[in-house]
Design a protein around this motif. Sequence first.
Motif, mmCIF file in Angstrom:
data_model
loop_
_atom_site.group_PDB
_atom_site.id
_atom_site.type_symbol
_atom_site.label_atom_id
_atom_site.label_comp_id
_atom_site.label_asym_id
_atom_site.label_seq_id
_atom_site.Cartn_x
_atom_site.Cartn_y
_atom_site.Cartn_z
ATOM 1 N N PRO A 12 44.901 -37.191 -119.643
ATOM 2 C CA PRO A 12 44.813 -35.737 -119.773
ATOM 3 C C PRO A 12 44.060 -35.370 -121.048
ATOM 4 O O PRO A 12 44.274 -35.982 -122.097
ATOM 5 C CB PRO A 12 46.272 -35.289 -119.824
ATOM 6 C CG PRO A 12 47.026 -36.401 -119.143
ATOM 7 C CD PRO A 12 46.275 -37.658 -119.479
ATOM 8 N N ALA A 13 43.179 -34.393 -120.957
ATOM 9 C CA ALA A 13 42.294 -34.043 -122.074
ATOM 10 C C ALA A 13 43.059 -33.750 -123.362
ATOM 11 O O ALA A 13 42.699 -34.242 -124.432
ATOM 12 C CB ALA A 13 41.415 -32.856 -121.692
ATOM 13 N N THR A 14 44.118 -32.978 -123.267
ATOM 14 C CA THR A 14 44.881 -32.635 -124.468
ATOM 15 C C THR A 14 45.524 -33.875 -125.079
ATOM 16 O O THR A 14 45.560 -34.045 -126.292
ATOM 17 C CB THR A 14 45.954 -31.588 -124.136
ATOM 18 O OG1 THR A 14 45.308 -30.445 -123.586
ATOM 19 C CG2 THR A 14 46.721 -31.172 -125.363
ATOM 20 N N SER A 15 45.995 -34.758 -124.240
ATOM 21 C CA SER A 15 46.598 -35.994 -124.718
ATOM 22 C C SER A 15 45.569 -36.853 -125.454
ATOM 23 O O SER A 15 45.860 -37.438 -126.497
ATOM 24 C CB SER A 15 47.185 -36.749 -123.524
ATOM 25 O OG SER A 15 47.679 -37.984 -123.916
ATOM 26 N N LEU A 16 44.373 -36.914 -124.910
ATOM 27 C CA LEU A 16 43.312 -37.695 -125.567
ATOM 28 C C LEU A 16 42.905 -37.066 -126.890
ATOM 29 O O LEU A 16 42.616 -37.775 -127.867
ATOM 30 C CB LEU A 16 42.116 -37.844 -124.635
ATOM 31 C CG LEU A 16 42.387 -38.649 -123.363
ATOM 32 C CD1 LEU A 16 41.157 -38.653 -122.465
ATOM 33 C CD2 LEU A 16 42.836 -40.055 -123.676
ATOM 34 N N MET A 17 42.895 -35.733 -126.945
ATOM 35 C CA MET A 17 42.597 -35.054 -128.209
ATOM 36 C C MET A 17 43.635 -35.440 -129.264
ATOM 37 O O MET A 17 43.299 -35.696 -130.419
ATOM 38 C CB MET A 17 42.593 -33.536 -128.013
ATOM 39 C CG MET A 17 41.415 -33.030 -127.220
ATOM 40 S SD MET A 17 41.583 -31.299 -126.734
ATOM 41 C CE MET A 17 41.648 -30.486 -128.308
ATOM 42 N N MET A 18 44.902 -35.473 -128.859
ATOM 43 C CA MET A 18 45.976 -35.833 -129.767
ATOM 44 C C MET A 18 45.790 -37.258 -130.289
ATOM 45 O O MET A 18 45.948 -37.521 -131.481
ATOM 46 C CB MET A 18 47.316 -35.710 -129.055
ATOM 47 C CG MET A 18 48.484 -36.123 -129.889
ATOM 48 S SD MET A 18 50.079 -35.911 -129.089
ATOM 49 C CE MET A 18 49.743 -36.134 -127.386
ATOM 50 N N LEU A 19 45.446 -38.168 -129.394
ATOM 51 C CA LEU A 19 45.209 -39.542 -129.820
ATOM 52 C C LEU A 19 44.110 -39.606 -130.872
ATOM 53 O O LEU A 19 44.232 -40.306 -131.880
ATOM 54 C CB LEU A 19 44.820 -40.417 -128.628
ATOM 55 C CG LEU A 19 45.921 -40.783 -127.650
ATOM 56 C CD1 LEU A 19 45.322 -41.463 -126.426
ATOM 57 C CD2 LEU A 19 46.950 -41.671 -128.302
ATOM 58 N N ARG A 20 43.024 -38.874 -130.631
ATOM 59 C CA ARG A 20 41.898 -38.886 -131.580
ATOM 60 C C ARG A 20 42.286 -38.293 -132.930
ATOM 61 O O ARG A 20 41.727 -38.666 -133.955
ATOM 62 C CB ARG A 20 40.709 -38.142 -130.992
ATOM 63 C CG ARG A 20 40.031 -38.890 -129.867
ATOM 64 C CD ARG A 20 38.679 -38.302 -129.509
ATOM 65 N NE ARG A 20 38.686 -36.875 -129.350
ATOM 66 C CZ ARG A 20 38.703 -36.229 -128.177
ATOM 67 N NH1 ARG A 20 38.734 -36.901 -127.053
ATOM 68 N NH2 ARG A 20 38.685 -34.915 -128.138
ATOM 69 N N GLU A 21 43.226 -37.367 -132.922
ATOM 70 C CA GLU A 21 43.668 -36.752 -134.180
ATOM 71 C C GLU A 21 44.541 -37.692 -135.004
ATOM 72 O O GLU A 21 44.543 -37.624 -136.219
ATOM 73 C CB GLU A 21 44.462 -35.475 -133.902
ATOM 74 C CG GLU A 21 43.642 -34.350 -133.339
ATOM 75 C CD GLU A 21 42.702 -33.744 -134.362
ATOM 76 O OE1 GLU A 21 43.006 -33.797 -135.574
ATOM 77 O OE2 GLU A 21 41.651 -33.225 -133.946
ATOM 78 N N ARG A 22 45.302 -38.549 -134.334
ATOM 79 C CA ARG A 22 46.323 -39.313 -135.029
ATOM 80 C C ARG A 22 45.992 -40.786 -135.249
ATOM 81 O O ARG A 22 46.641 -41.442 -136.058
ATOM 82 C CB ARG A 22 47.646 -39.221 -134.260
ATOM 83 C CG ARG A 22 48.188 -37.825 -134.071
ATOM 84 C CD ARG A 22 48.618 -37.227 -135.364
ATOM 85 N NE ARG A 22 49.844 -37.831 -135.821
ATOM 86 C CZ ARG A 22 50.756 -37.224 -136.532
ATOM 87 N NH1 ARG A 22 50.615 -35.985 -136.863
ATOM 88 N NH2 ARG A 22 51.828 -37.859 -136.909
ATOM 89 N N LEU A 23 45.015 -41.318 -134.498
ATOM 90 C CA LEU A 23 44.715 -42.744 -134.583
ATOM 91 C C LEU A 23 43.234 -42.972 -134.830
ATOM 92 O O LEU A 23 42.397 -42.128 -134.524
ATOM 93 C CB LEU A 23 45.116 -43.450 -133.280
ATOM 94 C CG LEU A 23 46.584 -43.373 -132.878
ATOM 95 C CD1 LEU A 23 46.791 -43.957 -131.490
ATOM 96 C CD2 LEU A 23 47.461 -44.076 -133.898
ATOM 97 N N ALA A 24 42.909 -44.136 -135.336
ATOM 98 C CA ALA A 24 41.511 -44.509 -135.554
ATOM 99 C C ALA A 24 40.788 -44.631 -134.212
ATOM 100 O O ALA A 24 41.388 -44.981 -133.194
ATOM 101 C CB ALA A 24 41.449 -45.840 -136.305
ATOM 102 N N ALA A 25 39.501 -44.351 -134.219
ATOM 103 C CA ALA A 25 38.702 -44.334 -132.987
ATOM 104 C C ALA A 25 38.782 -45.656 -132.227
ATOM 105 O O ALA A 25 38.908 -45.658 -130.996
ATOM 106 C CB ALA A 25 37.249 -43.993 -133.314
ATOM 107 N N ASP A 26 38.723 -46.783 -132.932
ATOM 108 C CA ASP A 26 38.770 -48.070 -132.234
ATOM 109 C C ASP A 26 40.132 -48.317 -131.598
ATOM 110 O O ASP A 26 40.237 -48.927 -130.530
ATOM 111 C CB ASP A 26 38.375 -49.223 -133.159
ATOM 112 C CG ASP A 26 39.300 -49.375 -134.358
ATOM 113 O OD1 ASP A 26 39.766 -48.350 -134.902
ATOM 114 O OD2 ASP A 26 39.555 -50.519 -134.764
ATOM 115 N N VAL A 27 41.186 -47.805 -132.209
ATOM 116 C CA VAL A 27 42.529 -47.951 -131.643
ATOM 117 C C VAL A 27 42.655 -47.108 -130.381
ATOM 118 O O VAL A 27 43.170 -47.567 -129.357
ATOM 119 C CB VAL A 27 43.609 -47.557 -132.677
ATOM 120 C CG1 VAL A 27 44.998 -47.538 -132.050
ATOM 121 C CG2 VAL A 27 43.556 -48.497 -133.873
#
Length: 142
Positions: free
Chosen positions: A29-44
């Motif tokens: 889900p787009a919002t979930s992916l946005m959250m991941l990008r906010e909280r974790l490093a791009a490679d993670v």
Amino acid sequence: LALWCDLRIMAAGRPSIGRSELNLGVPGPATSLMMLRERLAADVVEELVVGGDGCNAERARDQGVVHRIAEPELVLAKTERELARLAAKPAQAFAATKRFMLGESWRRMSEPNRDGDDAFLDCWFSPETQKRISGTVERLGS
């Protein structure tokens, strides 16, 4: 959702934590992916989302997915201690700090993302994805 928590503790020895949507045939889900990008490093993020295999507790801690690891029988006690420590902080200052740190992210994620929502729903309801989901449910049930 767990990434927005102030404290994430995972039981040692647990098989894995991660994202498996892509394995089922749907984008995250787009919002979930946005959250991941906010909280974790791009490679993670890429490893968790595109790899879809998850990671064990030690790797999850090393990547910042969880803060701490505890033996399964100690998770609850450790969590209670850590939460008590956080709860003892001045509430008004704590809330303001969280707003300063994450407010912009919260605002962006509350905005509609029609393209991302449509892509997710189109994939979710496709016959191919429904077949994958049914197969996964069957495997997990046995």
